[in-house]
Design a protein around this motif. Structure first.
Motif: not given
Ligand code: TRP
Ligand code: ZN
Length: 884
Positions: A501-508, A546-552, A575-578, A580-586
């Motif tokens: 496992p690697v260290p994964v910084p997550l902005r949330l 989670i992973n706002r700004g694609f922090s990892a 804005p990235f998370a927004r 991302e939500a749209m992408q995930n939905l699709v």
């Protein structure tokens, strides 16, 4: 046995070949086998007598035994398709040299000597575009990674740094401009129609940064005064007639120089900075000290012929190459395994620069889109490698999205964990500590650790492990407490079955459903296989962003109701998370649809959720149009394929197109209104006008998907009304995918209008090869026979064939015609330009992740290539690994 072919004693350059290699296999070079050079070359003097068909090169090397070397008497000078015409040591002709393959070996008794070698090369015959070559009558060089050895014999490795003095002479009419690295110290006429120039570069550099250009060129000239008051002459050199298209490149260069002073404290260090645009070029551009050489496509831009995306690319690449002056040139790489030391860091620097110049939000989304569409497939395929590879056969094959883009993400994570100010202390320390050195990735990490105070112990795994970490997220709520459980696995990759496992910084952020707000962003670091994080003070279950700004740079699996994604698509303040939500939905919807697991009711509900979010994006007055345009883009088919263990490209294409058409019909009125509004905005380079152009073509694309007639009507109108390339190309792109009469008419007009402008004719080729047209393969075959097509110009070859290879409709043709097309291309291009040919192999290498009927055809194509008798090292390595 002839003396010339006697095998050499092992020395610091003899790499260990793997046991019992197959007969054709090139040797494998291992990172762990690194040894310091036995000999150093503190100074080199080069004399070029220039000619298109023959250039004579005399090279004088002041060599000195390296005190840190192994003490070998043998000096190894690398060569590649050159032979020595004469050889002198300390002024005396010598004959007791020998060849080891392409390399020249010489035993030297003393601690220092002067070695003089004469070679001859044929620039016009150099179709590989490595070393010294001719392009449109001009002579230029490309030496990274191992091109210098195609010009003269030299220890062609980045840890041998020399001060260069260059003299060149040649026909004044053919080569009125003579350029090399550093400063011009003298020039003159010979009185016989030839002239000469001498150049001196005071900064020691490795051979891969050497450059020379000679030809008929004109400059856009400007000056820049550095922060310490040094006045620098700037020139952008192009062919006569192109100077009117250099303004944006010059503006970008000046902005880059200023930005590097402010953002990283880096000042330019010569009195002259030259950029030359060359039409025949293997990649984007090259950071040669004081003499950057560019592919014309990253220099020339005006509104008539360049799209907004082209403008951004020019700015980004000009910045990238300029930033290399510190991250690459002042501090260079010890060996090619350390490539990400300069490339990953420089990509991060150019990303931050572009973010500061324009919309940071949109830039981040674009960078993530590139990472996911180009790098994630590398990480999950047969060519997967860590950002610091452990071995290679041909280094050219490692100029990858992994080394460049994932490399940038890894350094960005350090910046996220340290914060920008402390990160800057880390980079200041790195530059101060290693200035003038050939450094390693480990040196970089240690400097960041020492400068920021971070402990990057486990974080180093990001340098040594390949594969995209897969995270699985769960959020549970009870009382007023929310508990986040995160687990991670790093998938096995070739040669690396077991990962840590690697260290994964997550902005949330945790959103309150009722107010649509959150109480502040937090940063967590998941550094174990599994961990839980507790958050108190939530009376109701919050919505997790989670992973706002694609922090990892990880993939995240998080099952949640569509309504949560709709909520984030409307409310997330990142804005990235927004996006991302749209992408995930699709993605959630299309992946289920492709798997055949959707009932009609589920399909309807899925579409309704997407339709509502999409309509909100079209209407939201708080969104700027650049961001709106981003949110309108559907996930790429290659990214959708990544979500599936084994993908059916036909089904993915059909489902994605069906959704696009449904959205086009469902939102027809809003899309028409959006298109009308955008059409009314006048051309400008400002964000509002650029945004209008972006949504204009996005809207058109959906309108055409929903109603081909209406789409064609609007597209042809947009095409003819266009006063800029963004609108004209956008309209033509939409038309190219439609089976309507306006298509041929517009394509003919475009060709006629721009004939003679190579970069625009490239667009004409790519547009057709990239179209979702039922007869696209026929079109590509016809275009290959077009009078404007040539295999010898990489831009043109890529315009046609890379567009086809990236077009799922063409490439994944169910009958295998697309695979055959690319297979044939690789076999025909390899003898001309192996570096460019090898770039097409990874598309076929994806066969393991494609449904069985197509996989068989893809594999067969790879086998057909492998059976070719005299493959280059480049293609052979990629094909062999792809067959695995
Ligand atoms: N170092 C260059 C860059 O990233 C790219 C590069 C490497 C290159 N090898 C090349 C460019 C060969 C052209 C040809 O900026
Ligand atoms: Zn670079």
């Amino acid at each position: 046995m002839d003396i010339a072919s006697r095998p050499a004693e092992p020395d610091e350059n003899t790499q260990i070949a793997d046991a019992a290699p197959p007969p054709q296999a090139p040797p494998v070079i291992h990172r762990e086998d690194y040894l310091p050079p036995a000999w150093l070359v503190p100074e080199i003097t080069l004399d070029f007598r220039l000619g298109i068909d023959e250039t004579r090169v005399t090279s004088k090397l002041a060599v000195r035994r390296n005190p840190a070397g192994n003490g070998a008497v043998t000096l190894r000078l690398n060569g590649d398709q050159i032979t020595p015409i004469s050889l002198k040591v300390d002024g005396e002709h010598v004959n007791d040299w020998r060849l080891d393959g392409p390399d020249l070996l010489l035993d030297l008794p003393g601690a220092q000597h002067l070695v003089e070698v004469e070679t001859a090369v044929n620039p016009a015959g150099n179709s590989q575009l490595m070393g010294l070559y001719a392009s449109n009558g001009m002579l230029c060089t490309q030496c990274e990674a191992e091109g210098f050895r195609r010009i003269t014999f030299f220890p062609d490795r980045p840890d041998v740094l020399s001060i260069y003095r260059v003299r060149m002479s040649g026909d004044k009419a053919r080569f009125p401009i003579l350029l090399a690295n550093g400063n011009c110290t003298a020039q003159g006429e010979n009185g016989d129609g030839t002239h000469w120039a001498e150049w001196h570069d005071p900064w020691p550099k490795p051979s891969y940064l050497f450059a020379l250009v000679a030809g008929d060129l004109v400059a856009n000239h400007a000056t820049f005064t550095t922060m310490s008051g040094r006045k620098v002459d700037l020139n952008i050199w192009v062919r006569p007639g192109d100077e009117g298209r250099t303004r944006h490149a010059m503006d970008s260069l000046i902005a880059s120089m200023k930005w590097d002073e402010q953002a990283f404290g880096r000042e330019y260090d010569l009195d002259l900075f030259n950029v030359v645009a060359v039409a025949d070029f293997n990649m984007g551009a090259m950071e040669n000290k004081g003499l950057n050489v560019f592919n014309t496509r990253y220099v020339l831009a005006d509104p008539e012929t360049a799209t907004d995306a082209d403008y951004d690319a020019v700015e980004g690449v000009i910045g990238h190459e300029y930033f290399h002056n510190w991250s690459g040139n002042r501090v260079t790489c010890r060996d090619w395994f350390q490539l990400s030391l300069k490339e990953g860091f420089t990509v991060l620097r150019d990303q931050l620069f572009s973010a500061d110049m324009g919309s940071a939000a949109v830039k981040r989304i674009e960078d993530v889109r590139v990472l996911r569409s180009a790098q994630f497939p590398e990480d999950s395929g047969p060519l997967a490698h860590p950002i610091r590879p452990d071995s290679y056969q041909e280094i050219s094959n490692f100029y990858t999205a992994t080394v460049y883009n994932k490399g940038a993400e890894v350094i960005r994570m350090m910046r996220t964990m340290a914060g920008p100010e402390r990160f800057r202390e880390g980079t200041d320390l790195y530059f101060a500590r290693h200035d003038g050195e050939a450094a390693t990735c480990e040196d970089f990490v240690r400097a960041i650790e020492d400068g920021t105070g971070l402990d990057l112990g486990r974080f180093r795994l990001w340098y040594s492990q390949a594969g995209t970490p897969q995270l699985s997220i769960r959020l549970e709520h009870g009382g007023t407490r929310a508990v986040l459980t995160a687990t991670q696995t790093v998938p096995g990759t070739p040669g690396q079955p077991d990962k840590q496992p690697v260290p994964v910084p997550l902005r949330l952020a945790l959103f309150d459903r009722d107010t649509g707000t959150h109480s502040g962003e937090r940063l967590i670091v998941l550094d174990k296989a599994s961990d839980t994080f507790v958050f108190d003070g939530f009376a109701k279950p919050p919505v997790l962003s989670i992973n706002r700004g694609f922090s990892a740079p990880v993939a995240i699996e998080f099952e949640r109701p569509a309504q949560d994604l709709v909520f984030l698509a409307a409310h997330d303040d990142d804005p990235f998370a927004r996006y991302e939500a749209m992408q995930n939905l699709v993605v959630q919807h299309l992946v289920a649809a492709v798997g055949g697991g959707l009932s009609e009711a589920e399909r309807g509900a899925g579409r309704a959720a997407i339709g509502a979010a999409f309509a909100a994006v079209l209407a939201d007055p708080a969104l700027d149009d650049l961001m709106r345009g981003e949110l309108m883009i559907l996930p790429a088919e290659s990214y959708l394929a990544e979500q599936l263990l084994v993908a059916d490209p036909g089904a993915i294409h059909a489902e994605r197109e069906a959704l696009k058409a449904w959205l086009g019909r469902e939102c027809a009125a809003a899309l028409a209104a959006l298109h009308d509004r955008a059409v009314g905005v006048a051309y400008g380079r400002d964000a509002a006008a650029r945004g209008a152009r972006k949504i204009k073509t996005q809207a058109l694309n959906y309108i055409a998907a929903g109603d081909a007639g209406e789409g064609a009507r609007r597209a042809i109108a947009q095409y003819h009304a266009a006063d800029n390339m963004t609108d004209r190309q956008g309209a033509l792109m939409v038309l190219a995918s439609l089976d309507v009469p306006e298509r041929a008419e517009a394509l003919a007009d475009f060709h006629q209008r721009y004939q003679g402008n190579a970069l625009v004719i490239d667009k004409w080729f790519s547009l057709q090869a990239g179209a979702f047209h039922p007869h696209v393969l026929e079109h590509v075959r016809a275009l290959a026979g077009h009078g404007d097509f040539t295999m010898s110009n990489p831009n043109r070859a890529r315009a046609l064939y890379m567009a086809a290879a990236m077009n799922p409709v063409a490439f994944h043709d169910a009958g295998g015609e697309g695979y055959r097309l690319i297979g044939d291309l690789i076999r025909r291009l390899d003898p001309i330009n192996p570096q460019t040919a090898a770039r097409f192999v990874p598309s076929l290498g994806r066969w393991r992740r494609i449904e069985p009927a197509r996989a068989v055809l893809m594999r067969a194509e790879l086998e057909r290539i492998a059976a070719e008798p005299a493959l280059s090292r480049d293609v052979l390595e990629q094909v062999t690994k792809s067959l695995g």
